[in-house]
Design a protein around this motif. Structure first.
Motif, PDB file in Angstrom:
ATOM      1  N   ARG A 181       0.831  -1.204   0.000  1.00 47.10           N
ATOM      2  CA  ARG A 181       0.000   0.000   0.000  1.00 47.10           C
ATOM      3  C   ARG A 181       0.867   1.257   0.000  1.00 47.10           C
ATOM      4  NH1 ARG A 181      -2.955   1.515   5.462  1.00 47.10           N
ATOM      5  NH2 ARG A 181      -0.808   2.206   5.844  1.00 47.10           N
ATOM      6  N   THR A 182       1.876   1.266   0.851  1.00 48.59           N
ATOM      7  CA  THR A 182       2.770   2.420   0.914  1.00 48.59           C
ATOM      8  C   THR A 182       3.479   2.634  -0.412  1.00 48.59           C
ATOM      9  OG1 THR A 182       3.137   2.270   3.302  1.00 48.59           O
ATOM     10  CG2 THR A 182       4.871   3.313   2.008  1.00 48.59           C
ATOM     11  N   MET A 183       3.996   1.567  -0.994  1.00 42.76           N
ATOM     12  CA  MET A 183       4.721   1.684  -2.258  1.00 42.76           C
ATOM     13  C   MET A 183       3.827   2.266  -3.356  1.00 42.76           C
ATOM     14  SD  MET A 183       6.593  -1.275  -4.514  1.00 42.76           S
ATOM     15  CE  MET A 183       5.007  -2.002  -4.976  1.00 42.76           C
ATOM     16  N   ALA A 184       2.592   1.755  -3.473  1.00 41.27           N
ATOM     17  CA  ALA A 184       1.681   2.246  -4.510  1.00 41.27           C
ATOM     18  C   ALA A 184       1.392   3.734  -4.312  1.00 41.27           C
ATOM     19  CB  ALA A 184       0.383   1.449  -4.480  1.00 41.27           C
ATOM     20  N   GLN A 189       2.140   9.615  -5.542  1.00 42.97           N
ATOM     21  CA  GLN A 189       2.584  10.932  -5.095  1.00 42.97           C
ATOM     22  C   GLN A 189       3.793  11.438  -5.882  1.00 42.97           C
ATOM     23  OE1 GLN A 189       3.231  10.746  -0.816  1.00 42.97           O
ATOM     24  NE2 GLN A 189       1.265   9.732  -0.493  1.00 42.97           N
ATOM     25  N   GLY A 190       4.237  10.653  -6.849  1.00 43.89           N
ATOM     26  CA  GLY A 190       5.388  11.060  -7.648  1.00 43.89           C
ATOM     27  C   GLY A 190       6.699  10.908  -6.910  1.00 43.89           C
ATOM     28  N   ARG A 191       6.822   9.857  -6.114  1.00 47.55           N
ATOM     29  CA  ARG A 191       8.034   9.635  -5.320  1.00 47.55           C
ATOM     30  C   ARG A 191       8.609   8.246  -5.645  1.00 47.55           C
ATOM     31  NH1 ARG A 191       5.802  10.053   0.425  1.00 47.55           N
ATOM     32  NH2 ARG A 191       7.955   9.610   0.983  1.00 47.55           N
ATOM     33  N   PRO A 192       9.169   8.088  -6.846  1.00 46.91           N
ATOM     34  CA  PRO A 192       9.666   6.772  -7.252  1.00 46.91           C
ATOM     35  C   PRO A 192      10.820   6.261  -6.403  1.00 46.91           C
ATOM     36  CG  PRO A 192      10.357   8.459  -8.819  1.00 46.91           C
ATOM     37  CD  PRO A 192       9.371   9.097  -7.903  1.00 46.91           C
ATOM     38  N   ASP A 209      -0.920   6.122   2.618  1.00 47.04           N
ATOM     39  CA  ASP A 209      -2.211   5.571   2.214  1.00 47.04           C
ATOM     40  C   ASP A 209      -2.859   6.549   1.250  1.00 47.04           C
ATOM     41  OD1 ASP A 209      -3.740   7.549   3.793  1.00 47.04           O
ATOM     42  OD2 ASP A 209      -3.012   6.420   5.513  1.00 47.04           O
ATOM     43  N   LEU A 210      -3.989   6.141   0.696  1.00 44.91           N
ATOM     44  CA  LEU A 210      -4.629   6.972  -0.326  1.00 44.91           C
ATOM     45  C   LEU A 210      -5.158   8.277   0.249  1.00 44.91           C
ATOM     46  CD1 LEU A 210      -5.304   7.223  -3.276  1.00 44.91           C
ATOM     47  CD2 LEU A 210      -7.418   5.927  -2.881  1.00 44.91           C
ATOM     48  N   GLY A 211      -5.545   8.282   1.522  1.00 47.84           N
ATOM     49  CA  GLY A 211      -5.960   9.526   2.149  1.00 47.84           C
ATOM     50  C   GLY A 211      -4.845  10.557   2.132  1.00 47.84           C
ATOM     51  N   GLN A 212      -3.623  10.116   2.449  1.00 45.26           N
ATOM     52  CA  GLN A 212      -2.477  11.018   2.390  1.00 45.26           C
ATOM     53  C   GLN A 212      -2.204  11.462   0.955  1.00 45.26           C
ATOM     54  OE1 GLN A 212      -0.421   7.970   5.021  1.00 45.26           O
ATOM     55  NE2 GLN A 212       0.916   9.711   5.328  1.00 45.26           N
ATOM     56  N   THR A 213      -2.348  10.529   0.015  1.00 43.65           N
ATOM     57  CA  THR A 213      -2.131  10.866  -1.390  1.00 43.65           C
ATOM     58  C   THR A 213      -3.128  11.923  -1.860  1.00 43.65           C
ATOM     59  OG1 THR A 213      -1.228   8.674  -1.878  1.00 43.65           O
ATOM     60  CG2 THR A 213      -2.089   9.939  -3.732  1.00 43.65           C
ATOM     61  N   LEU A 214      -4.392  11.763  -1.474  1.00 42.80           N
ATOM     62  CA  LEU A 214      -5.403  12.754  -1.865  1.00 42.80           C
ATOM     63  C   LEU A 214      -5.083  14.117  -1.260  1.00 42.80           C
ATOM     64  CD1 LEU A 214      -8.626  10.558  -1.510  1.00 42.80           C
ATOM     65  CD2 LEU A 214      -7.575  11.355  -3.637  1.00 42.80           C
ATOM     66  N   ALA A 215      -4.531  14.127  -0.050  1.00 37.69           N
ATOM     67  CA  ALA A 215      -4.130  15.389   0.569  1.00 37.69           C
ATOM     68  C   ALA A 215      -2.980  16.024  -0.206  1.00 37.69           C
ATOM     69  CB  ALA A 215      -3.725  15.158   2.022  1.00 37.69           C
ATOM     70  N   VAL A 216      -2.020  15.213  -0.633  1.00 32.78           N
ATOM     71  CA  VAL A 216      -0.912  15.719  -1.439  1.00 32.78           C
ATOM     72  C   VAL A 216      -1.428  16.286  -2.763  1.00 32.78           C
ATOM     73  CG1 VAL A 216       1.169  15.042  -2.711  1.00 32.78           C
ATOM     74  CG2 VAL A 216       0.810  14.213  -0.381  1.00 32.78           C
ATOM     75  N   TRP A 217      -2.467  15.656  -3.307  1.00 32.23           N
ATOM     76  CA  TRP A 217      -3.047  16.124  -4.572  1.00 32.23           C
ATOM     77  C   TRP A 217      -3.881  17.392  -4.403  1.00 32.23           C
ATOM     78  CZ3 TRP A 217      -5.149  10.897  -6.940  1.00 32.23           C
ATOM     79  CH2 TRP A 217      -4.058  10.127  -7.355  1.00 32.23           C
ATOM     80  N   GLY A 218      -4.141  17.810  -3.174  1.00 34.42           N
ATOM     81  CA  GLY A 218      -4.845  19.071  -2.964  1.00 34.42           C
ATOM     82  C   GLY A 218      -6.031  19.026  -2.028  1.00 34.42           C
ATOM     83  N   TRP A 219      -6.512  17.831  -1.678  1.00 32.54           N
ATOM     84  CA  TRP A 219      -7.654  17.735  -0.755  1.00 32.54           C
ATOM     85  C   TRP A 219      -7.114  17.771   0.676  1.00 32.54           C
ATOM     86  CZ3 TRP A 219     -11.897  13.324  -0.963  1.00 32.54           C
ATOM     87  CH2 TRP A 219     -12.972  13.700  -0.136  1.00 32.54           C
ATOM     88  N   GLU A 220      -6.719  18.949   1.110  1.00 32.23           N
ATOM     89  CA  GLU A 220      -6.034  19.085   2.394  1.00 32.23           C
ATOM     90  C   GLU A 220      -7.010  19.139   3.570  1.00 32.23           C
ATOM     91  OE1 GLU A 220      -3.233  22.256   2.363  1.00 32.23           O
ATOM     92  OE2 GLU A 220      -2.392  21.706   0.406  1.00 32.23           O
TER      93      GLU A 220
END
Length: 236
Positions: A91-94, A99-102, A138-149
């Protein structure tokens, strides 16, 4: 269907529960203002659901956690915790990739491979000795990074404190949990019970703090939101 329902019940209120009241906690006089500051416009619903989750925890999750803590030796508890922690690495890796962090995703993949093999299924953590530092995404953190803060606080039925963003994100993360692909119902239930025992046992020290809080619901909400905000800020 029965198996899925039982698993949902067994995983209920791991962080919330334990020592709460049978009815919804009464808000403090300044609760409305605090709720606005905490983005909790659904406080009435959330308090009622918090009380329901607490009941489920009191009669199901907490007894399992107490039994686990009593019966399972501490050294074995550490191994179980490490095992389930290792299962979160996909989950973390995906989400690191999303998040653009290869580079981070590659490190997490390395951790997962090393700990799954040399670490005996993740029960040990040789990867940390190789400077493959653990992170959790997790995806919640990813959505926050994408702008849903900023997202409303939401107490999910049989799950506990969330935000709307994190609740919806959980559905996206679910396919990345390896335990969801166990076909044997007996094995699946055993893994669920073991995971619940491990998580609820770890939360036992919080029971006294919740019981002594003037407003247990507000204390849990504010601590959870502060912790979540810190997690997201670290990743951004």
């Amino acid at each position: 269907m029965f198996r899925d329902t039982m698993q949902c019940l067994l995983l209920a209120a791991v962080v919330l529960g334990g020592t709460g009241c049978a009815t919804a906690p009464k808000p403090a006089p300044e609760s409305a203002e605090v709720a606005r500051q905490a983005n909790d416009p659904w406080e009435g619903y959330n308090r009622g659901m918090y009380a329901f989750n607490t009941k489920v925890d009191k009669y199901i999750a907490r007894p399992i956690g107490v039994a686990y803590d009593t019966v399972v030796p501490e050294v074995v508890q550490h191994r179980v915790t490490s095992f389930f922690s290792n299962l979160q690495e996909p989950r973390t890796m995906a989400n690191q990739l999303f998040q653009g962090r290869p580079v981070g995703a590659a490190r997490t993949l390395g951790r997962f491979v090393v700990n799954t093999t040399a670490g005996v299924g993740g029960m040990f953590d040789p990867a940390s000795k190789l400077s493959l530092v653990k992170t959790e995404e997790d995806l919640g953190q990813t959505l926050a990074v994408w702008g849903w803060e900023d997202s409303r606080f939401f107490v999910a039925p049989l799950q506990g404190p969330r935000t709307v963003r994190d609740f919806l994100g959980g559905f996206g993360d679910k396919p990345l949990n390896p335990t969801g692909y166990i076909d044997d119902s007996g094995a699946s239930m055993a893994v669920t019970l073991l995971n619940l025992g491990s998580m609820r046992s770890a939360a036992l020290p919080m029971d006294k703090l919740r019981a002594e809080a003037p407003d247990e619901y507000a204390m849990v909400r504010d601590r959870w939101l502060a912790s979540r905000k810190h997690q997201i800020a670290q990743r951004q």
